[in-house]
Design a protein around this motif. Structure first.
Motif, PDB file in Angstrom:
ATOM      1  N   LYS A 288       0.817  -1.217   0.000  1.00 33.41           N
ATOM      2  CA  LYS A 288       0.000   0.000   0.000  1.00 33.41           C
ATOM      3  C   LYS A 288       0.848   1.263   0.000  1.00 33.41           C
ATOM      4  CE  LYS A 288      -3.801   2.305   2.413  1.00 33.41           C
ATOM      5  NZ  LYS A 288      -4.823   2.195   3.485  1.00 33.41           N
ATOM      6  N   PHE A 289       1.998   1.212   0.680  1.00 30.61           N
ATOM      7  CA  PHE A 289       2.817   2.415   0.817  1.00 30.61           C
ATOM      8  C   PHE A 289       4.091   2.359  -0.027  1.00 30.61           C
ATOM      9  CE2 PHE A 289       0.186   2.284   4.622  1.00 30.61           C
ATOM     10  CZ  PHE A 289      -0.293   3.586   4.669  1.00 30.61           C
ATOM     11  N   GLY A 290       4.053   1.572  -1.090  1.00 32.25           N
ATOM     12  CA  GLY A 290       5.150   1.558  -2.042  1.00 32.25           C
ATOM     13  C   GLY A 290       6.478   1.110  -1.472  1.00 32.25           C
ATOM     14  N   GLY A 291       6.433   0.163  -0.546  1.00 35.85           N
ATOM     15  CA  GLY A 291       7.660  -0.361   0.035  1.00 35.85           C
ATOM     16  C   GLY A 291       8.150   0.393   1.254  1.00 35.85           C
ATOM     17  N   GLU A 292       7.497   1.500   1.595  1.00 34.53           N
ATOM     18  CA  GLU A 292       7.907   2.275   2.770  1.00 34.53           C
ATOM     19  C   GLU A 292       7.358   1.629   4.040  1.00 34.53           C
ATOM     20  OE1 GLU A 292       7.282   6.682   4.830  1.00 34.53           O
ATOM     21  OE2 GLU A 292       6.430   6.257   2.859  1.00 34.53           O
ATOM     22  N   ASN A 293       8.198   1.499   5.031  1.00 37.47           N
ATOM     23  CA  ASN A 293       7.782   0.918   6.310  1.00 37.47           C
ATOM     24  C   ASN A 293       7.192   2.014   7.195  1.00 37.47           C
ATOM     25  OD1 ASN A 293       7.417  -0.516   8.656  1.00 37.47           O
ATOM     26  ND2 ASN A 293       9.589  -0.791   9.095  1.00 37.47           N
TER      27      ASN A 293
END
Length: 344
Positions: A288-293
């Motif tokens: 959902k967040f493009g690979g951002e944690n």
């Protein structure tokens, strides 16, 4: 990001600090130097609290001073005078509270009385404290430096683990751990090994034991292990000094973190384990967040209310792997009662 002609990332050393390098902090200019070369401005690090620590020659005097002042004022029924550097308080009028904000507001000590939101730096009373065996010796040394003799009476429970050294019971462990266990047992903690061998060694991991000790959804737990996560309340991993102060004073000082809310829908299939749900949560978040944690350095809150303690612990324990600050699994009263029955 530095890339080559193919678009692949290149690791490039921009600067290094070799062993033996002497860096100088100019406390008047509030700048960091390497010789005569100015490296950076560090004025933002000079908060009122840190300046207060520097003037007092360390944090212990301030921590115990605040503790004594609050205790005396409450005992005498008089207002607490503002003699210490004020903590940062962030309050947004009309804004609701996350679960962690509610817990911090309930346990806050020495505040102005305003409703506090994320970003506020506050003293809070601590309910459960755990000391880890690999850092416990440092904790015991710091308690000795404080001249502390017994666990704070406002702490509900304290535990000294033996889980890390249990698997590597070498000569060093045989020398140090019995000494640590005796000190902590005398201090008032439950210890994984009894100094007089009155029970068999307990090798359960520290966060599992702390999880069993915690019964209050409003509790704040401090543990000397990065995986300090509970199915009830909110738990934080901490260094040996923070653990020592929590044991001695029953308090800890920290900022209120931001939160990320996680919700579940539907029913778990019979063939699934809750670990499958955990992995799916991670996968969906990253997608959902493009690979951002987005979990990193935040509190992960689960409001489903029906997770039993073992499921909630599985989830919260995983949040440490996601570099979350902590995790909260809110339980409905019936679920909490059922979990406590299972834990008997």
């Amino acid at each position: 990001l530095i890339v080559d002609e193919d678009g692949d990332a290149i690791l490039k050393q921009l600067y290094s600090v070799d062993t033996g390098t002497v860096l100088t902090i100019n406390t008047k200019e509030k700048k960091l130097y390497n010789g005569d070369k100015e490296l950076m401005d560090i004025s933002s690090a000079y908060t009122p609290q840190k300046m207060e620590f520097m003037k007092a020659g360390g944090s212990y005097a301030i921590v115990f001073g605040k503790k004594l002042q609050t205790f005396a004022a409450n005992t005498l029924g008089v207002p607490v005078l503002k003699v210490f550097a004020p903590s940062q308080e962030i309050s947004h009028k009309g804004q609701g509270l996350t679960a962690v904000e509610k817990i911090f507001n309930k346990n806050a000590v020495g505040t102005s009385g305003a409703t506090l939101h994320a970003g506020s730096y506050v003293r809070v009373e601590v309910n459960i404290v755990g000391s880890q065996d690999t850092t416990g010796l440092m904790t015991s040394q710091e308690l000795e430096m404080m001249a502390a003799k017994v666990i704070s009476p406002i702490v509900d429970g304290g535990y000294q683990s033996g889980c890390h050294t249990a698997s590597v019971w070498d000569d060093k462990s045989k020398e140090n751990i019995p000494r640590l266990m005796k000190f902590m047992n005398d201090f008032g903690l439950i210890t994984a090994r009894h100094p007089d061998h009155k029970y068999k060694p307990m090798t359960d991991v520290i966060h599992k034991v702390l999880n069993d000790l915690t019964v209050d959804d409003w509790a704040i737990i401090i543990g000397g292990d990065s995986h300090t996560r509970m199915s009830k309340g909110v738990a934080f991993g901490a260094d040996s000094g923070t653990v020592a102060l929590a044991l001695a004073t029953g308090e800890a000082s920290m900022p209120i973190p931001e939160s990320v809310k996680v919700t579940f829908k539907g029913e778990m299939k019979p063939h699934m384990d809750f670990r499958d749900v955990v992995h799916a949560t991670q996968s969906q978040m990253l997608k959902k967040f493009g690979g951002e944690n987005v979990f990193q350095s935040r509190i992960i809150e689960v409001h489903i209310g029906t997770l039993l303690a073992d499921q909630a612990f599985t989830f919260t324990d995983w949040t440490a792997e996601m570099k979350a600050k902590a995790s909260i699994c809110i339980s409905e009263p019936e679920t909490l009662i059922q979990s406590l029955e299972i834990a008997k």
